[in-house]
Design a protein around this motif. Structure first.
Motif, PDB file in Angstrom:
ATOM      1  N   TYR A 164      48.828  19.675 -97.699  1.00 59.28           N
ATOM      2  CA  TYR A 164      50.022  19.674 -98.558  1.00 59.28           C
ATOM      3  C   TYR A 164      50.127  18.379 -99.371  1.00 59.28           C
ATOM      4  O   TYR A 164      51.215  17.928 -99.679  1.00 59.28           O
ATOM      5  CB  TYR A 164      51.281  19.958 -97.723  1.00 59.28           C
ATOM      6  N   SER A 213      49.788  28.204 -97.861  1.00 60.73           N
ATOM      7  CA  SER A 213      49.440  28.011 -96.462  1.00 60.73           C
ATOM      8  C   SER A 213      48.245  28.883 -96.077  1.00 60.73           C
ATOM      9  O   SER A 213      47.282  28.430 -95.467  1.00 60.73           O
ATOM     10  CB  SER A 213      50.645  28.344 -95.581  1.00 60.73           C
ATOM     11  N   LEU A 223      52.989  23.952 -86.464  1.00 60.77           N
ATOM     12  CA  LEU A 223      54.047  23.004 -86.086  1.00 60.77           C
ATOM     13  C   LEU A 223      54.829  23.450 -84.853  1.00 60.77           C
ATOM     14  O   LEU A 223      55.305  22.598 -84.091  1.00 60.77           O
ATOM     15  CB  LEU A 223      55.007  22.766 -87.262  1.00 60.77           C
TER      16      LEU A 223
HETATM   17  P1  ADP Z   1      50.799  26.228 -91.690  1.00 57.63           P
HETATM   18  O1  ADP Z   1      49.729  26.905 -90.920  1.00 57.63           O
HETATM   19  O2  ADP Z   1      51.424  27.117 -92.729  1.00 57.63           O
HETATM   20  O3  ADP Z   1      50.419  24.898 -92.225  1.00 57.63           O
HETATM   21  P2  ADP Z   1      52.648  24.796 -89.940  1.00 57.63           P
HETATM   22  O4  ADP Z   1      53.451  25.338 -88.806  1.00 57.63           O
HETATM   23  O5  ADP Z   1      51.650  23.750 -89.653  1.00 57.63           O
HETATM   24  O6  ADP Z   1      51.973  26.062 -90.611  1.00 57.63           O
HETATM   25  O7  ADP Z   1      53.651  24.251 -91.044  1.00 57.63           O
HETATM   26  C1  ADP Z   1      54.739  25.066 -91.459  1.00 57.63           C
HETATM   27  C2  ADP Z   1      55.061  24.811 -92.914  1.00 57.63           C
HETATM   28  O8  ADP Z   1      55.617  23.494 -93.067  1.00 57.63           O
HETATM   29  C3  ADP Z   1      53.872  24.848 -93.869  1.00 57.63           C
HETATM   30  O9  ADP Z   1      53.551  26.157 -94.271  1.00 57.63           O
HETATM   31  C4  ADP Z   1      54.373  23.979 -95.026  1.00 57.63           C
HETATM   32  O10 ADP Z   1      55.170  24.756 -95.883  1.00 57.63           O
HETATM   33  C5  ADP Z   1      55.269  22.940 -94.329  1.00 57.63           C
HETATM   34  N1  ADP Z   1      54.576  21.644 -94.099  1.00 57.63           N
HETATM   35  C6  ADP Z   1      54.003  21.212 -92.961  1.00 57.63           C
HETATM   36  N2  ADP Z   1      53.504  19.960 -93.102  1.00 57.63           N
HETATM   37  C7  ADP Z   1      53.773  19.577 -94.370  1.00 57.63           C
HETATM   38  C8  ADP Z   1      53.524  18.392 -95.139  1.00 57.63           C
HETATM   39  N3  ADP Z   1      52.898  17.327 -94.627  1.00 57.63           N
HETATM   40  N4  ADP Z   1      53.962  18.373 -96.425  1.00 57.63           N
HETATM   41  C9  ADP Z   1      54.611  19.433 -96.971  1.00 57.63           C
HETATM   42  N5  ADP Z   1      54.869  20.583 -96.291  1.00 57.63           N
HETATM   43  C10 ADP Z   1      54.463  20.663 -95.021  1.00 57.63           C
END
Ligand code: ADP
Length: 261
Positions: A164, A213, A223
């Motif tokens: 991201y 994503s 997350l």
């Molecule tokens: P994904 O597999 O979609 O990355 P995560 O659970 O890791 O799933 O993250 C959930 C969502 O949080 C991501 O789809 C993104 O929209 C947002 N996100 C996570 N980390 C960041 C970051 N460092 N900067 C911007 N958005 C983020």
């Protein structure tokens, strides 16, 4: 939905019991609703790669194609199968976390070394995305934890900071230890998270931009897994973010004190 007692909440023993009972029923209902939503989302997520694999294989079986076309299709099928594999292992891990059956292998770990290893492993990935990744740490930190799970936690968060981010962007991983807690900040100069989404990003399958994503191999479970790992280690994760400016994920974990090493 489950039945309520239908008794007035009078200020006596029966009234209090009725209120407590109804509150418990509300909690059970909420938990059943969440479980149903999870199964629904999981099935939906699995349908996409299966449909792509089926469609691609079918089109290849129908007519004759040149070798380059077969190769291209096989590579799509391979990516989708990998996506599905990651999804299934994440789902299994979350199911084990729900039922408390994931056995943690707790041991004394050199936290600084662990983090350094992850950053080194992710440096080439950052470089290929034209993102600069650096680690700042002072004294050595030790922790009592599960190496595989902690690696997964930091790998996910730093990987997100790369995904991201924007070309030419930076990621700063900073470790501070106050003797009680190890505070690791993963600071990126990426796209940031719009305010209305921040409170939801730890929810299962929640993604701000689903297409972005998925394109980078995400499934919206990373997350929620990170948060579970932090919690079972007695820690937590905070997020500060500004859309268009970047995000900072702060992971707090209990430090192992000098005398316990
Ligand atoms: P994904 O597999 O979609 O990355 P995560 O659970 O890791 O799933 O993250 C959930 C969502 O949080 C991501 O789809 C993104 O929209 C947002 N996100 C996570 N980390 C960041 C970051 N460092 N900067 C911007 N958005 C983020």
């Amino acid at each position: 939905l489950s039945k309520r007692l239908n008794l007035p909440y009078t200020n006596d023993e029966v009234g209090h019991l009725a209120q407590t009972f109804d509150m418990m029923i509300d909690k059970i209902d909420e938990s059943i609703k969440k479980q149903k939503q999870f199964t629904n989302d999981a099935s939906h997520e699995l349908r996409t790669p299966i449909a792509v694999i089926q469609g691609q294989a079918e089109s290849m079986l129908e007519n004759n194609h040149d070798i380059e076309e077969y190769k291209r299709t096989l590579s799509i099928i391979f990516d989708e199968a990998r996506h599905m594999g990651k999804l299934v292992s994440n789902l299994l891990l979350l199911a084990r976390s729900d039922s408390n059956t994931d056995k943690l292998n707790m041991e004394s770990l050199n936290f600084s070394e662990l983090l350094e290893g992850i950053v080194e492993e992710l440096k080439p990935v950052a470089k290929s995305n034209n993102v600069d990744l650096c680690l700042t740490k002072n004294e050595l930190s030790y922790i009592y934890g599960d190496q595989t799970r902690l690696t997964q936690l930091f790998y996910n968060i730093i990987d997100n900071a790369i995904i991201y981010n924007l070309p030419g962007g930076h990621i700063n991983v900073v470790v501070e230890n106050n003797g009680y807690y190890i505070k690791t900040s993963i600071q990126d100069t990426g796209i940031g998270i719009p305010e209305e989404h921040i409170n939801h990003i730890f929810e299962r399958f929640y993604r701000v931009d689903k297409a972005r994503s998925r394109q980078s191999g995400g499934n919206g479970l990373g997350l929620s897994i990170c948060q579970w790992i932090a919690t079972v280690h007695g820690g937590k994760i905070d997020v500060i973010s500004k859309e268009g400016h970047g995000s900072t994920f702060i992971v707090w974990l209990p430090a192992k004190s000098e005398k316990d090493r």
